[in-house]
Design an enzyme around this catalytic site. Structure first.
Site, PDB file in Angstrom:
ATOM      1  N   CYS A 343     -42.115  17.049  -8.891  1.00  0.00           N
ATOM      2  CA  CYS A 343     -41.702  16.864 -10.291  1.00  0.00           C
ATOM      3  C   CYS A 343     -41.678  15.390 -10.671  1.00  0.00           C
ATOM      4  O   CYS A 343     -40.616  14.804 -10.890  1.00  0.00           O
ATOM      5  CB  CYS A 343     -40.335  17.503 -10.492  1.00  0.00           C
ATOM      6  SG  CYS A 343     -40.386  19.228 -10.052  1.00  0.00           S
ATOM      7  N   GLU A 344     -42.816  14.770 -10.697  1.00  0.00           N
ATOM      8  CA  GLU A 344     -42.956  13.369 -11.103  1.00  0.00           C
ATOM      9  C   GLU A 344     -44.344  13.218 -11.704  1.00  0.00           C
ATOM     10  O   GLU A 344     -45.317  13.704 -11.125  1.00  0.00           O
ATOM     11  CB  GLU A 344     -42.916  12.436  -9.879  1.00  0.00           C
ATOM     12  CG  GLU A 344     -41.664  12.497  -9.087  1.00  0.00           C
ATOM     13  CD  GLU A 344     -40.929  11.169  -9.023  1.00  0.00           C
ATOM     14  OE1 GLU A 344     -41.314  10.203  -9.724  1.00  0.00           O
ATOM     15  OE2 GLU A 344     -39.950  11.130  -8.283  1.00  0.00           O
ATOM     16  N   TYR A 371     -51.605   5.086   7.271  1.00  0.00           N
ATOM     17  CA  TYR A 371     -50.556   5.036   6.261  1.00  0.00           C
ATOM     18  C   TYR A 371     -50.517   6.321   5.427  1.00  0.00           C
ATOM     19  O   TYR A 371     -50.209   6.292   4.243  1.00  0.00           O
ATOM     20  CB  TYR A 371     -50.725   3.786   5.363  1.00  0.00           C
ATOM     21  CG  TYR A 371     -50.793   2.512   6.166  1.00  0.00           C
ATOM     22  CD1 TYR A 371     -49.688   2.067   6.873  1.00  0.00           C
ATOM     23  CD2 TYR A 371     -51.973   1.764   6.264  1.00  0.00           C
ATOM     24  CE1 TYR A 371     -49.746   0.914   7.647  1.00  0.00           C
ATOM     25  CE2 TYR A 371     -52.044   0.605   7.035  1.00  0.00           C
ATOM     26  CZ  TYR A 371     -50.928   0.192   7.725  1.00  0.00           C
ATOM     27  OH  TYR A 371     -50.982  -0.949   8.498  1.00  0.00           O
TER      28      TYR A 371
HETATM   29  N1  LLP Z   1     -49.370  -6.668  11.755  1.00  0.00           N
HETATM   30  C1  LLP Z   1     -48.346  -6.775  10.894  1.00  0.00           C
HETATM   31  C2  LLP Z   1     -47.289  -7.744  11.158  1.00  0.00           C
HETATM   32  C3  LLP Z   1     -48.315  -5.949   9.748  1.00  0.00           C
HETATM   33  O1  LLP Z   1     -47.309  -6.056   8.899  1.00  0.00           O
HETATM   34  C4  LLP Z   1     -49.365  -5.016   9.526  1.00  0.00           C
HETATM   35  C5  LLP Z   1     -49.351  -4.136   8.344  1.00  0.00           C
HETATM   36  C6  LLP Z   1     -50.392  -4.937  10.470  1.00  0.00           C
HETATM   37  C7  LLP Z   1     -50.371  -5.787  11.573  1.00  0.00           C
HETATM   38  C8  LLP Z   1     -51.536  -3.973  10.357  1.00  0.00           C
HETATM   39  O2  LLP Z   1     -52.375  -4.307   9.309  1.00  0.00           O
HETATM   40  P1  LLP Z   1     -53.722  -3.466   9.047  1.00  0.00           P
HETATM   41  O3  LLP Z   1     -54.658  -3.727  10.189  1.00  0.00           O
HETATM   42  O4  LLP Z   1     -53.343  -2.041   8.973  1.00  0.00           O
HETATM   43  O5  LLP Z   1     -54.242  -3.996   7.767  1.00  0.00           O
HETATM   44  N2  LLP Z   1     -48.891   1.071   3.604  1.00  0.00           N
HETATM   45  C9  LLP Z   1     -49.881   0.125   3.129  1.00  0.00           C
HETATM   46  C10 LLP Z   1     -50.227  -0.911   4.170  1.00  0.00           C
HETATM   47  C11 LLP Z   1     -49.031  -1.693   4.688  1.00  0.00           C
HETATM   48  C12 LLP Z   1     -49.391  -2.702   5.756  1.00  0.00           C
HETATM   49  C13 LLP Z   1     -48.172  -3.241   6.392  1.00  0.00           C
HETATM   50  N3  LLP Z   1     -48.403  -4.145   7.480  1.00  0.00           N
HETATM   51  C14 LLP Z   1     -51.112   0.892   2.657  1.00  0.00           C
HETATM   52  O6  LLP Z   1     -51.122   2.111   2.762  1.00  0.00           O
HETATM   53  O7  LLP Z   1     -52.050   0.294   2.144  1.00  0.00           O
END
Ligand code: LLP
Length: 420
Positions: A343-344, A371
């Site tokens: 409901c959003e 994610y």
């Molecule tokens: N290292 C650190 C310290 C981080 O904060 C992150 C992601 C990663 C590595 C990994 O980064 P990647 O390789 O996944 O880009 N929920 C969001 C993304 C949040 C990312 C948080 N930190 C989304 O769904 O886009």
């Protein structure tokens, strides 16, 4: 090479038709490919090659213990941000000596637990955290291996919610005060300075911001060397972005080769913490059309997956491809918004997609391996969905769909007063 492929009209993952998985496990349901996860990890490992260092998968992207197990079996390290993630790594058979601990808010208990496990490094994000870590390590008669997460103030040019390397973000230690904090670290008991790290953001589809950050970190490393503080490893944080639609991220090999070349003759081990690029395109969220609701203004397809199952479209305006598991037989192609039962108004998983839909039609929301499930919730008292790992022509249920009892576990009614 994609592990998703259409065969005789059926969208398949490795050796299995997704429609069959939907029959067996129900919808909504996350499905992942073991081969795709392995290929993505190996691209990083092979690009690093014999250069000293580690690929530490960022557990937050997808923390299912079977996914961690697949990576642990390949020798992956892990980047964690909580005790819970560390416990998952241990359950999955991961080696604590290959774990690095990131995050702005580590608690005393989490520090003590990680020290006890013998992790490889704490990525410390503030001067206050450093003081606490020194105190906890001293109490535990341990020495904490430390890297300081520096905020290099570079614009990652990604969505503001996943951009982390600007002065105004909460992350890391301002690069201009880093020298001072390193000197303090070198003087504290229970602390051994090992590295420098940064993480400027996620879903970066160009290498340049990483290289800008790298230049600043190398200057700092040289300055530290002048002061007698020798840095052994450089950790550049998360991996490069992925293709959701038409993005063209650089190859991992190219990216890592350039980084190696820019180290010059400095003897630095390299660490990477990729999450999204290991798992995003290895997974999909399967959903089924419940009702079609064409209106004068818009055509809505109400599907059984919602923002509580995958919040990325609602939270980051993320675009993920939608593929029918099998083409509809009698429907005409129209523009549809795919919305969930929550409901959003913000509850949608895709907007304005040209699709031929009929009730009962099953769809895959592609690129959902990172994610996705990990950010799901029980909002609207919806059970969190099943997760399935496909390995060749085998499907393994790696997380059962929640039941109502799971949802209310831990809740308690108030005691009844007399007469009630
Ligand atoms: N290292 C650190 C310290 C981080 O904060 C992150 C992601 C990663 C590595 C990994 O980064 P990647 O390789 O996944 O880009 N929920 C969001 C993304 C949040 C990312 C948080 N930190 C989304 O769904 O886009």
């Amino acid at each position: 090479m994609s592990v998703f492929e259409r065969r005789d009209g059926d969208l398949c993952l490795e050796g299995l038709a997704l429609n069959r998985l939907a029959d067996d496990f129900g919808t909504p349901c996350y499905v992942y490919s073991r081969a795709a996860i392995e290929q993505a990890y190996l691209q990083y490992a092979e690009a690093l090659g014999s250069h000293p260092g580690k690929i530490c998968y960022a557990v937050k992207a997808n923390s299912n213990i079977a996914v961690l197990q697949v990576l642990a079996q390949l020798g992956s390290g892990f980047d964690i941000v909580s005790e819970g993630e560390l416990r998952r790594v241990l359950l999955a058979g991961g080696d604590p000596a290959k774990v690095i601990f990131s995050g702005v808010g580590k608690t005393r208990d989490e520090m003590a637990f990680a020290l006890d496990c013998g992790i490889a490094c704490f990525n410390v994000e503030s001067a206050a955290e450093l003081e606490l870590l020194s105190a906890v390590a001293t109490e535990c008669n341990a020495v904490a291996p430390v890297s300081l997460r520096v905020n290099p103030d570079v614009d990652a040019q990604t969505h503001p919610y996943i951009s982390t390397g600007l002065k105004e973000n909460k992350f890391g230690i301002d690069i201009n005060t880093a020298l001072e904090v390193y000197q303090r670290a070198a003087s504290l008991p229970g602390i051994e300075v090992l590295g420098v790290d940064c993480h400027i953001g996620s879903q970066l589809t160009e290498s340049q911001p990483f290289f800008d950050a790298l230049e600043r970190l190398l200057l700092l490393i040289d300055e530290l060397a002048d002061k007698g503080i020798v840095i052994e490893h450089l950790d550049l944080g998360g991996g490069i972005g992925v293709r959701y639609r038409d993005e063209t991220p650089p190859s991992i090999q190219q990216h890592i080769d350039t980084i190696k070349a820019r180290l010059g003759d400095r003897k630095l081990a390299l660490m990477f913490e990729p999450g999204r690029s290991i798992v995003a395109n290895a997974g999909a969220l399967l959903t089924e059309v419940l009702f079609l609701k064409p209106t004068e203004h818009k055509n809505f397809a109400i599907v059984d997956a919602a923002m509580n199952d995958n919040i990325r479209p609602s939270l980051y305006q993320a675009w993920q491809a939608v593929e029918p598991l099998r083409a509809a037989e009698h429907a005409e192609t129209l523009h549809w918004d795919l919305v969930g039962p929550i409901c959003e108004t913000g509850d949608f998983i895709a907007k304005d997609r040209e699709l031929a839909l009929e009730p009962g039609q099953r769809l895959a929301l592609m690129s959902s391996g990172a994610y996705g499930f990990v950010m799901s919730s029980n909002y609207n008292s919806r059970p969190r969905v099943a997760e399935v790992l496909v390995d060749g022509d085998q499907a393994h249920l790696i997380r059962a769909r929640e039941t109502f009892d799971d949802i209310v576990r831990g809740e308690a009614l108030l005691p009844l007063s007399e007469g009630q």
